[in-house]
Write a protein that holds these residues in place. Structure first.
Motif, PDB file in Angstrom:
ATOM      1  N   GLU A  24      62.291  55.489  45.938  1.00 57.68           N
ATOM      2  CA  GLU A  24      62.875  55.369  44.602  1.00 57.68           C
ATOM      3  C   GLU A  24      63.223  56.694  43.929  1.00 57.68           C
ATOM      4  O   GLU A  24      64.063  56.721  43.040  1.00 57.68           O
ATOM      5  CB  GLU A  24      61.907  54.614  43.679  1.00 57.68           C
ATOM      6  CG  GLU A  24      61.656  53.187  44.087  1.00 57.68           C
ATOM      7  CD  GLU A  24      62.772  52.253  43.662  1.00 57.68           C
ATOM      8  OE1 GLU A  24      63.464  52.550  42.673  1.00 57.68           O
ATOM      9  OE2 GLU A  24      62.952  51.227  44.334  1.00 57.68           O
ATOM     10  N   GLY A 129      58.823  51.980  37.693  1.00 57.71           N
ATOM     11  CA  GLY A 129      59.755  51.773  36.588  1.00 57.71           C
ATOM     12  C   GLY A 129      59.312  52.512  35.335  1.00 57.71           C
ATOM     13  O   GLY A 129      60.134  53.120  34.636  1.00 57.71           O
ATOM     14  N   LYS A 132      59.962  56.262  35.928  1.00 55.47           N
ATOM     15  CA  LYS A 132      61.394  56.578  35.824  1.00 55.47           C
ATOM     16  C   LYS A 132      61.865  56.556  34.373  1.00 55.47           C
ATOM     17  O   LYS A 132      62.628  57.427  33.949  1.00 55.47           O
ATOM     18  CB  LYS A 132      62.216  55.603  36.681  1.00 55.47           C
ATOM     19  CG  LYS A 132      62.012  55.818  38.177  1.00 55.47           C
ATOM     20  CD  LYS A 132      62.620  54.704  38.996  1.00 55.47           C
ATOM     21  CE  LYS A 132      63.975  55.069  39.482  1.00 55.47           C
ATOM     22  NZ  LYS A 132      64.525  54.017  40.389  1.00 55.47           N
ATOM     23  N   LYS A 133      61.401  55.577  33.611  1.00 57.39           N
ATOM     24  CA  LYS A 133      61.785  55.489  32.200  1.00 57.39           C
ATOM     25  C   LYS A 133      61.235  56.664  31.399  1.00 57.39           C
ATOM     26  O   LYS A 133      61.952  57.280  30.609  1.00 57.39           O
ATOM     27  CB  LYS A 133      61.287  54.169  31.616  1.00 57.39           C
ATOM     28  CG  LYS A 133      61.682  53.952  30.177  1.00 57.39           C
ATOM     29  CD  LYS A 133      61.181  52.621  29.671  1.00 57.39           C
ATOM     30  CE  LYS A 133      61.541  52.452  28.193  1.00 57.39           C
ATOM     31  NZ  LYS A 133      60.970  51.229  27.634  1.00 57.39           N
ATOM     32  N   ASN A 136      63.238  59.806  32.368  1.00 57.64           N
ATOM     33  CA  ASN A 136      64.702  59.625  32.436  1.00 57.64           C
ATOM     34  C   ASN A 136      65.247  59.862  33.844  1.00 57.64           C
ATOM     35  O   ASN A 136      66.170  60.643  34.040  1.00 57.64           O
ATOM     36  CB  ASN A 136      65.412  60.545  31.437  1.00 57.64           C
ATOM     37  CG  ASN A 136      65.130  60.148  30.012  1.00 57.64           C
ATOM     38  OD1 ASN A 136      65.082  58.963  29.688  1.00 57.64           O
ATOM     39  ND2 ASN A 136      64.925  61.135  29.156  1.00 57.64           N
ATOM     40  N   ILE A 137      64.672  59.174  34.806  1.00 56.77           N
ATOM     41  CA  ILE A 137      65.111  59.281  36.193  1.00 56.77           C
ATOM     42  C   ILE A 137      65.963  58.069  36.505  1.00 56.77           C
ATOM     43  O   ILE A 137      65.558  56.947  36.296  1.00 56.77           O
ATOM     44  CB  ILE A 137      63.895  59.325  37.153  1.00 56.77           C
ATOM     45  CG1 ILE A 137      62.989  60.510  36.801  1.00 56.77           C
ATOM     46  CG2 ILE A 137      64.358  59.401  38.601  1.00 56.77           C
ATOM     47  CD1 ILE A 137      61.621  60.449  37.447  1.00 56.77           C
ATOM     48  N   LYS A 138      67.125  58.298  37.022  1.00 59.21           N
ATOM     49  CA  LYS A 138      68.034  57.200  37.355  1.00 59.21           C
ATOM     50  C   LYS A 138      67.900  56.822  38.806  1.00 59.21           C
ATOM     51  O   LYS A 138      67.578  57.488  39.669  1.00 59.21           O
ATOM     52  CB  LYS A 138      69.470  57.608  37.065  1.00 59.21           C
ATOM     53  CG  LYS A 138      69.643  58.089  35.647  1.00 59.21           C
ATOM     54  CD  LYS A 138      70.295  57.058  34.816  1.00 59.21           C
ATOM     55  CE  LYS A 138      70.482  57.630  33.422  1.00 59.21           C
ATOM     56  NZ  LYS A 138      70.246  56.841  32.370  1.00 59.21           N
TER      57      LYS A 138
END
Length: 138
Positions: A24, A129, A132-133, A136-138
């Motif tokens: 991911e 998740g 990442k949030k 700020n990881i896309k």
């Protein structure tokens, strides 16, 4: 960014977390596989943690460098995992500056109220998740 994945016993949870992080996240993220025992550390290294270390002191030193700590919630319970989580490990993790993302996996005599019972794979995906949030990881 350094992500510390901490696990004990056989390292099955930690190794699954490492695998999903590798799938991911971009490759420049550094993953430390920190085990309460050598078997757990080895399992995380086999699943491509960048570095691995074992034991109380190694965990206490390594988490100081981490931005995120990922693992089962039992890591902050002294003497959990059949005694592998020492009181010093539990305190060091709880006191660490890093964001702690803990999966609701606890000793048999602990219950958390209000949590949805989900399979491990979904818990790991939820944890990633959140990571990442938060960053700020896309």
């Amino acid at each position: 960014m350094i992500i510390a994945v901490i696990d004990g016993m056989g390292g099955g949870i930690g190794s699954q977390i490492v695998t999903h992080l590798r799938q991911e996240l971009p490759p420049h993220f550094e993953i430390y596989g920190l085990g309460t025992n050598a078997t757990a550390t080895s399992a995380m290294l086999k699943n491509h943690a960048n570095k691995g270390a074992t034991g109380e002191n190694a965990i206490m030193v390594s988490i100081k460098k981490a931005s995120v700590i990922l693992g089962p919630a039992s890591l902050v319970i002294p003497n959990a995992m059949m005694g592998e989580v020492t009181p010093r490990i539990a305190t060091a993790i709880a006191d660490a500056e890093a964001l702690k993302i803990l999966l609701p996996i606890l000793p048999d005599n602990f219950e958390l109220v209000g949590l949805e019972n989900k399979p491990l794979m979904l818990l790991i995906k939820d944890a990633i998740g959140i990571l990442k949030k938060e960053f700020n990881i896309k």
